[in-house]
Write a protein that holds these residues in place. Sequence first.
Motif, PDB file in Angstrom:
ATOM      1  N   MET A   1      33.448  25.455 -23.975  1.00  0.00           N
ATOM      2  CA  MET A   1      32.462  26.464 -24.268  1.00  0.00           C
ATOM      3  C   MET A   1      31.079  25.904 -23.926  1.00  0.00           C
ATOM      4  N   LYS A   2      30.194  26.817 -23.591  1.00  0.00           N
ATOM      5  CA  LYS A   2      28.833  26.410 -23.242  1.00  0.00           C
ATOM      6  C   LYS A   2      27.856  27.079 -24.205  1.00  0.00           C
ATOM      7  N   PHE A   3      26.825  26.308 -24.536  1.00  0.00           N
ATOM      8  CA  PHE A   3      25.826  26.771 -25.481  1.00  0.00           C
ATOM      9  C   PHE A   3      24.440  26.576 -24.885  1.00  0.00           C
ATOM     10  N   LYS A   4      23.518  27.425 -25.324  1.00  0.00           N
ATOM     11  CA  LYS A   4      22.153  27.365 -24.816  1.00  0.00           C
ATOM     12  C   LYS A   4      21.175  27.334 -25.991  1.00  0.00           C
ATOM     13  N   SER A   5      20.171  26.497 -25.873  1.00  0.00           N
ATOM     14  CA  SER A   5      19.080  26.446 -26.844  1.00  0.00           C
ATOM     15  C   SER A   5      17.809  26.816 -26.104  1.00  0.00           C
ATOM     16  N   LYS A   6      17.281  27.992 -26.391  1.00  0.00           N
ATOM     17  CA  LYS A   6      16.072  28.446 -25.703  1.00  0.00           C
ATOM     18  C   LYS A   6      14.828  27.744 -26.229  1.00  0.00           C
ATOM     19  N   LYS A   7      14.834  27.396 -27.501  1.00  0.00           N
ATOM     20  CA  LYS A   7      13.638  26.835 -28.122  1.00  0.00           C
ATOM     21  C   LYS A   7      13.520  25.326 -27.894  1.00  0.00           C
ATOM     22  N   TYR A   8      14.633  24.601 -27.960  1.00  0.00           N
ATOM     23  CA  TYR A   8      14.616  23.146 -27.850  1.00  0.00           C
ATOM     24  C   TYR A   8      15.482  22.709 -26.673  1.00  0.00           C
ATOM     25  N   LEU A   9      14.872  22.384 -25.544  1.00  0.00           N
ATOM     26  CA  LEU A   9      15.622  22.062 -24.336  1.00  0.00           C
ATOM     27  C   LEU A   9      16.398  20.759 -24.437  1.00  0.00           C
ATOM     28  N   GLU A  10      15.944  19.825 -25.261  1.00  0.00           N
ATOM     29  CA  GLU A  10      16.628  18.538 -25.414  1.00  0.00           C
ATOM     30  C   GLU A  10      17.136  18.384 -26.849  1.00  0.00           C
ATOM     31  N   LEU A  11      17.606  19.463 -27.440  1.00  0.00           N
ATOM     32  CA  LEU A  11      18.096  19.476 -28.817  1.00  0.00           C
ATOM     33  C   LEU A  11      19.184  18.427 -29.012  1.00  0.00           C
ATOM     34  N   GLY A  12      19.055  17.641 -30.069  1.00  0.00           N
ATOM     35  CA  GLY A  12      20.048  16.624 -30.382  1.00  0.00           C
ATOM     36  C   GLY A  12      20.718  16.913 -31.710  1.00  0.00           C
ATOM     37  N   PHE A  13      21.957  16.445 -31.860  1.00  0.00           N
ATOM     38  CA  PHE A  13      22.705  16.637 -33.100  1.00  0.00           C
ATOM     39  C   PHE A  13      23.776  15.563 -33.204  1.00  0.00           C
ATOM     40  N   TYR A  14      24.310  15.396 -34.407  1.00  0.00           N
ATOM     41  CA  TYR A  14      25.350  14.393 -34.653  1.00  0.00           C
ATOM     42  C   TYR A  14      26.664  15.056 -35.028  1.00  0.00           C
ATOM     43  N   VAL A  15      27.757  14.508 -34.490  1.00  0.00           N
ATOM     44  CA  VAL A  15      29.105  14.913 -34.863  1.00  0.00           C
ATOM     45  C   VAL A  15      29.893  13.639 -35.125  1.00  0.00           C
ATOM     46  N   ASP A  16      30.391  13.488 -36.342  1.00  0.00           N
ATOM     47  CA  ASP A  16      31.126  12.290 -36.746  1.00  0.00           C
ATOM     48  C   ASP A  16      30.346  11.009 -36.437  1.00  0.00           C
ATOM     49  N   GLY A  17      29.041  11.041 -36.668  1.00  0.00           N
ATOM     50  CA  GLY A  17      28.198   9.869 -36.463  1.00  0.00           C
ATOM     51  C   GLY A  17      27.815   9.585 -35.024  1.00  0.00           C
ATOM     52  N   GLU A  18      28.249  10.415 -34.102  1.00  0.00           N
ATOM     53  CA  GLU A  18      27.927  10.216 -32.689  1.00  0.00           C
ATOM     54  C   GLU A  18      26.854  11.219 -32.259  1.00  0.00           C
ATOM     55  N   TYR A  19      25.800  10.697 -31.608  1.00  0.00           N
ATOM     56  CA  TYR A  19      24.690  11.535 -31.186  1.00  0.00           C
ATOM     57  C   TYR A  19      25.044  12.309 -29.915  1.00  0.00           C
ATOM     58  N   LYS A  20      24.740  13.589 -29.918  1.00  0.00           N
ATOM     59  CA  LYS A  20      24.955  14.476 -28.771  1.00  0.00           C
ATOM     60  C   LYS A  20      23.620  15.138 -28.454  1.00  0.00           C
ATOM     61  N   GLN A  21      23.421  15.548 -27.178  1.00  0.00           N
ATOM     62  CA  GLN A  21      22.139  16.150 -26.825  1.00  0.00           C
ATOM     63  C   GLN A  21      22.292  17.192 -25.726  1.00  0.00           C
ATOM     64  N   PHE A  22      21.549  18.283 -25.874  1.00  0.00           N
ATOM     65  CA  PHE A  22      21.460  19.299 -24.836  1.00  0.00           C
ATOM     66  C   PHE A  22      20.688  18.728 -23.657  1.00  0.00           C
ATOM     67  N   VAL A  23      21.005  19.179 -22.453  1.00  0.00           N
ATOM     68  CA  VAL A  23      20.268  18.796 -21.251  1.00  0.00           C
ATOM     69  C   VAL A  23      19.715  20.083 -20.646  1.00  0.00           C
ATOM     70  N   ASN A  24      18.386  20.140 -20.538  1.00  0.00           N
ATOM     71  CA  ASN A  24      17.708  21.348 -20.041  1.00  0.00           C
ATOM     72  C   ASN A  24      18.142  22.600 -20.791  1.00  0.00           C
ATOM     73  N   GLY A  25      18.361  22.455 -22.096  1.00  0.00           N
ATOM     74  CA  GLY A  25      18.700  23.593 -22.935  1.00  0.00           C
ATOM     75  C   GLY A  25      20.152  24.014 -22.897  1.00  0.00           C
ATOM     76  N   VAL A  26      21.018  23.223 -22.259  1.00  0.00           N
ATOM     77  CA  VAL A  26      22.433  23.592 -22.129  1.00  0.00           C
ATOM     78  C   VAL A  26      23.326  22.453 -22.619  1.00  0.00           C
ATOM     79  N   TYR A  27      24.405  22.835 -23.318  1.00  0.00           N
ATOM     80  CA  TYR A  27      25.383  21.847 -23.772  1.00  0.00           C
ATOM     81  C   TYR A  27      26.780  22.447 -23.599  1.00  0.00           C
ATOM     82  N   ALA A  28      27.673  21.717 -22.979  1.00  0.00           N
ATOM     83  CA  ALA A  28      29.049  22.166 -22.767  1.00  0.00           C
ATOM     84  C   ALA A  28      30.003  21.227 -23.489  1.00  0.00           C
ATOM     85  N   THR A  29      31.019  21.802 -24.121  1.00  0.00           N
ATOM     86  CA  THR A  29      31.991  20.998 -24.843  1.00  0.00           C
ATOM     87  C   THR A  29      33.304  21.750 -25.006  1.00  0.00           C
ATOM     88  N   THR A  30      34.371  20.988 -25.216  1.00  0.00           N
ATOM     89  CA  THR A  30      35.659  21.562 -25.588  1.00  0.00           C
ATOM     90  C   THR A  30      36.090  21.034 -26.953  1.00  0.00           C
TER      91      THR A  30
END
Length: 91
Positions: free
Chosen positions: A1-30
């Motif tokens: 699935m793909k997600f978009k963040s219009k407000k924060y292009l480099e939005l970061g978040f943690y899942v199970d202690g691992e840092y993840k980050q959007f690139v140019n407002g887009v993040y793809a994951t399964t």
Amino acid sequence: MKFKSKKYLELGFYVDGEYKQFVNGVYATTDKKEIDLLQHMKHVEEIECEEIEINLEDMTVDELKDLAAEKGIKLKSKMNKDEIIEAIEGA
């Protein structure tokens, strides 16, 4: 699935202690945990593949390498930015 963040292009978040980050407002994951978290985040929306407009020229070499890895594109270690962009566009 793909997600978009219009407000924060480099939005970061943690899942199970691992840092993840959007690139140019887009993040793809399964990953199910990432998807569940992203579906509940403010300023993040699920998008269709054709909605993604990424200007590869505006991305750094590291961002391009991350994007290529997400797409399963194998890169040579000494590729320059233009070569990486060509590999991504040709995939």
